[in-house]
Design a protein around this motif. Structure first.
Motif, PDB file in Angstrom:
ATOM      1  N   GLN A   1      -2.740 -25.248 -20.434  1.00 26.51           N
ATOM      2  CA  GLN A   1      -3.558 -25.065 -21.623  1.00 26.51           C
ATOM      3  C   GLN A   1      -5.024 -24.888 -21.259  1.00 26.51           C
ATOM      4  O   GLN A   1      -5.727 -24.053 -21.832  1.00 26.51           O
ATOM      5  CB  GLN A   1      -3.396 -26.270 -22.566  1.00 26.51           C
ATOM      6  CG  GLN A   1      -3.956 -26.048 -23.961  1.00 26.51           C
ATOM      7  CD  GLN A   1      -3.276 -24.909 -24.689  1.00 26.51           C
ATOM      8  OE1 GLN A   1      -2.079 -24.661 -24.514  1.00 26.51           O
ATOM      9  NE2 GLN A   1      -4.044 -24.183 -25.494  1.00 26.51           N
ATOM     10  N   ALA A   2      -5.492 -25.665 -20.287  1.00 26.36           N
ATOM     11  CA  ALA A   2      -6.889 -25.563 -19.866  1.00 26.36           C
ATOM     12  C   ALA A   2      -7.167 -24.205 -19.223  1.00 26.36           C
ATOM     13  O   ALA A   2      -8.259 -23.640 -19.403  1.00 26.36           O
ATOM     14  CB  ALA A   2      -7.222 -26.683 -18.888  1.00 26.36           C
ATOM     15  N   ARG A   3      -6.200 -23.667 -18.491  1.00 27.69           N
ATOM     16  CA  ARG A   3      -6.368 -22.349 -17.869  1.00 27.69           C
ATOM     17  C   ARG A   3      -6.563 -21.266 -18.916  1.00 27.69           C
ATOM     18  O   ARG A   3      -7.299 -20.299 -18.706  1.00 27.69           O
ATOM     19  CB  ARG A   3      -5.156 -22.024 -16.993  1.00 27.69           C
ATOM     20  CG  ARG A   3      -5.017 -22.890 -15.751  1.00 27.69           C
ATOM     21  CD  ARG A   3      -3.663 -22.702 -15.097  1.00 27.69           C
ATOM     22  NE  ARG A   3      -3.484 -23.613 -13.963  1.00 27.69           N
ATOM     23  CZ  ARG A   3      -2.324 -23.815 -13.347  1.00 27.69           C
ATOM     24  NH1 ARG A   3      -1.229 -23.173 -13.756  1.00 27.69           N
ATOM     25  NH2 ARG A   3      -2.252 -24.659 -12.332  1.00 27.69           N
ATOM     26  N   LYS A   4      -5.900 -21.425 -20.048  1.00 26.84           N
ATOM     27  CA  LYS A   4      -6.004 -20.430 -21.117  1.00 26.84           C
ATOM     28  C   LYS A   4      -7.355 -20.493 -21.820  1.00 26.84           C
ATOM     29  O   LYS A   4      -7.795 -19.509 -22.409  1.00 26.84           O
ATOM     30  CB  LYS A   4      -4.882 -20.635 -22.142  1.00 26.84           C
ATOM     31  CG  LYS A   4      -3.489 -20.366 -21.597  1.00 26.84           C
ATOM     32  CD  LYS A   4      -2.429 -20.667 -22.643  1.00 26.84           C
ATOM     33  CE  LYS A   4      -1.022 -20.443 -22.088  1.00 26.84           C
ATOM     34  NZ  LYS A   4       0.021 -20.776 -23.093  1.00 26.84           N
ATOM     35  N   GLY A   5      -7.997 -21.651 -21.769  1.00 23.82           N
ATOM     36  CA  GLY A   5      -9.255 -21.812 -22.480  1.00 23.82           C
ATOM     37  C   GLY A   5     -10.500 -21.686 -21.626  1.00 23.82           C
ATOM     38  O   GLY A   5     -11.595 -21.483 -22.152  1.00 23.82           O
ATOM     39  N   LEU A   6     -10.349 -21.794 -20.286  1.00 23.58           N
ATOM     40  CA  LEU A   6     -11.514 -21.761 -19.408  1.00 23.58           C
ATOM     41  C   LEU A   6     -11.848 -20.323 -19.022  1.00 23.58           C
ATOM     42  O   LEU A   6     -10.990 -19.596 -18.516  1.00 23.58           O
ATOM     43  CB  LEU A   6     -11.250 -22.584 -18.149  1.00 23.58           C
ATOM     44  CG  LEU A   6     -12.448 -22.785 -17.212  1.00 23.58           C
ATOM     45  CD1 LEU A   6     -13.550 -23.586 -17.902  1.00 23.58           C
ATOM     46  CD2 LEU A   6     -12.017 -23.485 -15.938  1.00 23.58           C
ATOM     47  N   PRO A   7     -13.088 -19.869 -19.244  1.00 25.75           N
ATOM     48  CA  PRO A   7     -13.429 -18.479 -18.925  1.00 25.75           C
ATOM     49  C   PRO A   7     -13.536 -18.220 -17.432  1.00 25.75           C
ATOM     50  O   PRO A   7     -13.904 -19.104 -16.664  1.00 25.75           O
ATOM     51  CB  PRO A   7     -14.797 -18.301 -19.601  1.00 25.75           C
ATOM     52  CG  PRO A   7     -15.382 -19.672 -19.649  1.00 25.75           C
ATOM     53  CD  PRO A   7     -14.217 -20.599 -19.852  1.00 25.75           C
ATOM     54  N   LEU A   8     -13.188 -17.009 -17.036  1.00 26.11           N
ATOM     55  CA  LEU A   8     -13.412 -16.535 -15.673  1.00 26.11           C
ATOM     56  C   LEU A   8     -13.850 -15.082 -15.812  1.00 26.11           C
ATOM     57  O   LEU A   8     -13.036 -14.207 -16.085  1.00 26.11           O
ATOM     58  CB  LEU A   8     -12.163 -16.666 -14.808  1.00 26.11           C
ATOM     59  CG  LEU A   8     -12.383 -16.586 -13.281  1.00 26.11           C
ATOM     60  CD1 LEU A   8     -11.156 -17.050 -12.525  1.00 26.11           C
ATOM     61  CD2 LEU A   8     -12.775 -15.185 -12.830  1.00 26.11           C
ATOM     62  N   GLY A   9     -15.127 -14.849 -15.644  1.00 27.33           N
ATOM     63  CA  GLY A   9     -15.694 -13.528 -15.852  1.00 27.33           C
ATOM     64  C   GLY A   9     -15.629 -12.657 -14.611  1.00 27.33           C
ATOM     65  O   GLY A   9     -16.172 -12.999 -13.572  1.00 27.33           O
TER      66      GLY A   9
END
Length: 304
Positions: A173-181
């Motif tokens: 769930q955290a992976r889906k919410g944390l941005p990686l630009g």
């Protein structure tokens, strides 16, 4: 980027002279700059520069009132002109990072902006030019930071290793919410940036494009100085998936040296060895297998 340096003396935990070491690995052992500099001697990660650098450890979780940017732990030194580890001017980040995201006054150590090492000057450890489409969306600052919008900051890195360690510590769930630009990461999150072979479809990888892939090792062989590593898939397919790594890139870390020795001697893996590697798969017209060639030492990380 001041995230890596090269050992100039042997260290019991970090490895032998010449090994690349990351700032976070040093920070795990030594809580202060003084204790780190007393025990660890390092030089610039670029062997063509090779100037002595010092270690700056920033305590995690420390918040300074009124501060909009908290520096990350880093190496510092007076690099030669043209060194690819020399700080560059901070630039705007990729459009995949929200310009309204609040500043992060505490040092979490989690990078959210990808800086492509192929877009800087020549790399180290047998690195090659970056592949097409691998761009630097943000530039590099002295402490691995980039600025977004008015008074906000985003932590950045050019190393797959740092993103992989962050990804491993996050829930789904955290992976889906944390941005990686990154320009190649159209989904804009940690979840969309990584492609794990353990639970995603790998029947064919040519349409997936550039990602940070992760898979465990089945076997490997050496051909013309390059390691050809067969990857384990969730469901075995008729088309093998192979990552090709230059020997100098594989040997740029202690874990890589160990893996290379095992592959050469055909020693069975004592435990699962996972690879994290950036790039895109292409079909080899001769063998028919799908291959990804690692372009830079920072694009590759061995996790055991």
């Amino acid at each position: 980027m001041h995230e890596q340096a090269r050992l100039t003396i042997n260290h019991a935990k970090l490895g032998q002279i010449g090994n690349l070491v990351s700032i976070e690995d040093i920070a795990k052992i030594y809580p202060t700059s003084a204790s780190a500099n007393n025990a660890v001697k390092v030089a610039c990660a670029n062997p063509h520069c090779n100037v002595k650098v010092s270690i700056t450890i920033i305590a995690s979780g420390v918040v300074k009132q009124g501060r909009k940017i908290t520096p990350s732990s880093h190496f510092r030194g007076k690099h030669i002109d043209g060194c690819n580890r020399k700080p560059a001017q901070t630039a705007q980040t990729s459009s995949n990072v929200s310009p309204t995201q609040p500043a992060n006054p505490s040092n979490t150590g989690i990078p959210v902006v990808w800086v492509d090492p192929g877009a800087t000057s020549s790399g180290t450890g047998g690195s090659k030019a970056g592949a097409t489409g691998q761009v630097n969306p943000s530039g590099a600052s002295a402490s691995g930071r980039s600025q977004v919008g008015a008074g906000t900051s985003q932590s950045q890195s050019q190393r797959v290793e740092k993103f992989a360690k962050a990804w491993l510590g996050l829930t789904q769930q955290a992976r889906k919410g944390l941005p990686l630009g990154a320009r190649w990461n159209t989904g804009g999150t940690y979840a969309s940036a990584f492609y794990p072979f353990d639970y995603l479809n790998t029947q064919t990888m040519t349409s997936i494009g550039e990602r940070i892939h992760t898979a465990s090792v089945v076997s490997g062989k050496v051909s013309n100085g390059h390691f050809h590593i067969l990857l384990k898939e969730k469901t075995a397919s008729t088309v093998p998936k192979v990552v090709i790594v230059d020997a100098a890139i594989l040997n740029s870390s202690t874990a890589g040296l160990k893996l290379g020795a095992q592959l050469i001697s055909q020693t069975p893996q004592p435990q699962k060895t996972y690879l994290f590697f950036f790039g895109a798969f292409h079909v080899n017209p001769t063998s028919g297998q799908e291959e990804l060639t690692v372009a830079h030492c920072d694009h590759f990380y061995v996790q055991t």
